[in-house]
Design an enzyme around this catalytic site. Structure first.
Site, PDB file in Angstrom:
ATOM      1  N   ILE A  50     -17.699  58.899   2.458  1.00  0.00           N
ATOM      2  CA  ILE A  50     -16.994  59.958   3.192  1.00  0.00           C
ATOM      3  C   ILE A  50     -16.449  59.429   4.514  1.00  0.00           C
ATOM      4  O   ILE A  50     -15.323  59.750   4.901  1.00  0.00           O
ATOM      5  CB  ILE A  50     -17.931  61.166   3.447  1.00  0.00           C
ATOM      6  N   CYS A  51     -17.222  58.602   5.189  1.00  0.00           N
ATOM      7  CA  CYS A  51     -16.871  58.133   6.531  1.00  0.00           C
ATOM      8  C   CYS A  51     -15.482  57.507   6.625  1.00  0.00           C
ATOM      9  O   CYS A  51     -14.719  57.869   7.525  1.00  0.00           O
ATOM     10  CB  CYS A  51     -17.929  57.165   7.050  1.00  0.00           C
ATOM     11  N   PRO A  52     -15.097  56.597   5.717  1.00  0.00           N
ATOM     12  CA  PRO A  52     -13.766  56.002   5.891  1.00  0.00           C
ATOM     13  C   PRO A  52     -12.630  57.002   5.712  1.00  0.00           C
ATOM     14  O   PRO A  52     -11.554  56.833   6.287  1.00  0.00           O
ATOM     15  CB  PRO A  52     -13.715  54.895   4.837  1.00  0.00           C
ATOM     16  N   ILE A  55     -12.401  58.545   9.235  1.00  0.00           N
ATOM     17  CA  ILE A  55     -11.935  57.565  10.217  1.00  0.00           C
ATOM     18  C   ILE A  55     -10.451  57.287  10.004  1.00  0.00           C
ATOM     19  O   ILE A  55      -9.668  57.274  10.964  1.00  0.00           O
ATOM     20  CB  ILE A  55     -12.777  56.275  10.123  1.00  0.00           C
TER      21      ILE A  55
END
Length: 184
Positions: A50-52, A55
């Site tokens: 999920i993080c990328p 970002i």
């Protein structure tokens, strides 16, 4: 957890600001972007799923934030070397236009109160901080759900009017303050 009206705490962390050899790392403090709005967003771990997406989405909207005199600061508890490796090897992160802060000692995450109680990593927290260093907005998601970058931008727009803004207000629309002035 620190909340609306609280002062952004002092911090000094290493960050990744570039992939250019010799210019990769820089120390960032609470005063590095003094006089600007700051958008601090936290993610749990590098090299995840999920993080990328979050970002990269902040990266796509960096110009929109800069147009509003706001600096994006991405933060996780990974080291600056892990951030650098991730940026090097993830196509969507190679050209990020904002610093990736390495809160490896967890001091910033802890002082803001956004550490997950069991995992010890940052929750998906977003802080909008005004040019005087006062927190104006906080939102926090559990680890499994990403945030909406356009909503962060919309919220910043509303704060920057310095007027009363109704639900779902969008930049360019009439504020409640202007409606009240017309009615009065």
């Amino acid at each position: 957890m620190l909340t609306v009206g609280d002062k952004l705490p002092a911090f000094n962390v290493k960050s990744v600001v570039s992939l250019e050899k010799g210019k990769e790392f820089k120390d960032i403090t609470q005063d590095s972007f003094k006089g600007k709005w700051q958008i601090l967003f936290f993610w749990p771990k590098d090299f995840t799923f999920i993080c990328p997406t979050e970002i990269a989405e902040f990266g796509k909207h960096d110009k929109d934030f800069k147009d509003r005199d706001a600096q994006i600061l991405g933060v996780s508890t990974d080291s600056e070397f892990v951030h650098h490796a991730w940026r090097t090897h993830h196509a969507d992160l190679k050209h990020l236009p904002f610093p990736m802060l390495a809160d490896i000692k967890r001091e910033l995450s802890a002082s803001l109160g956004v550490l997950h109680k069991e995992e010890g990593v940052a929750l998906r927290a977003t802080f909008i901080v005004d040019p005087e260093g006062i927190i104006r907005h906080v939102s926090v998601n559990d680890l499994s759900v990403g945030r909406n970058v356009k909503e962060v931008l919309r919220t910043l727009d509303a704060f920057q009017t310095d007027e009363l803004c109704p639900c779902n207000w969008q930049k360019g629309e009439e504020t409640l303050t202007s409606k009240l002035q017309k009615a009065g």
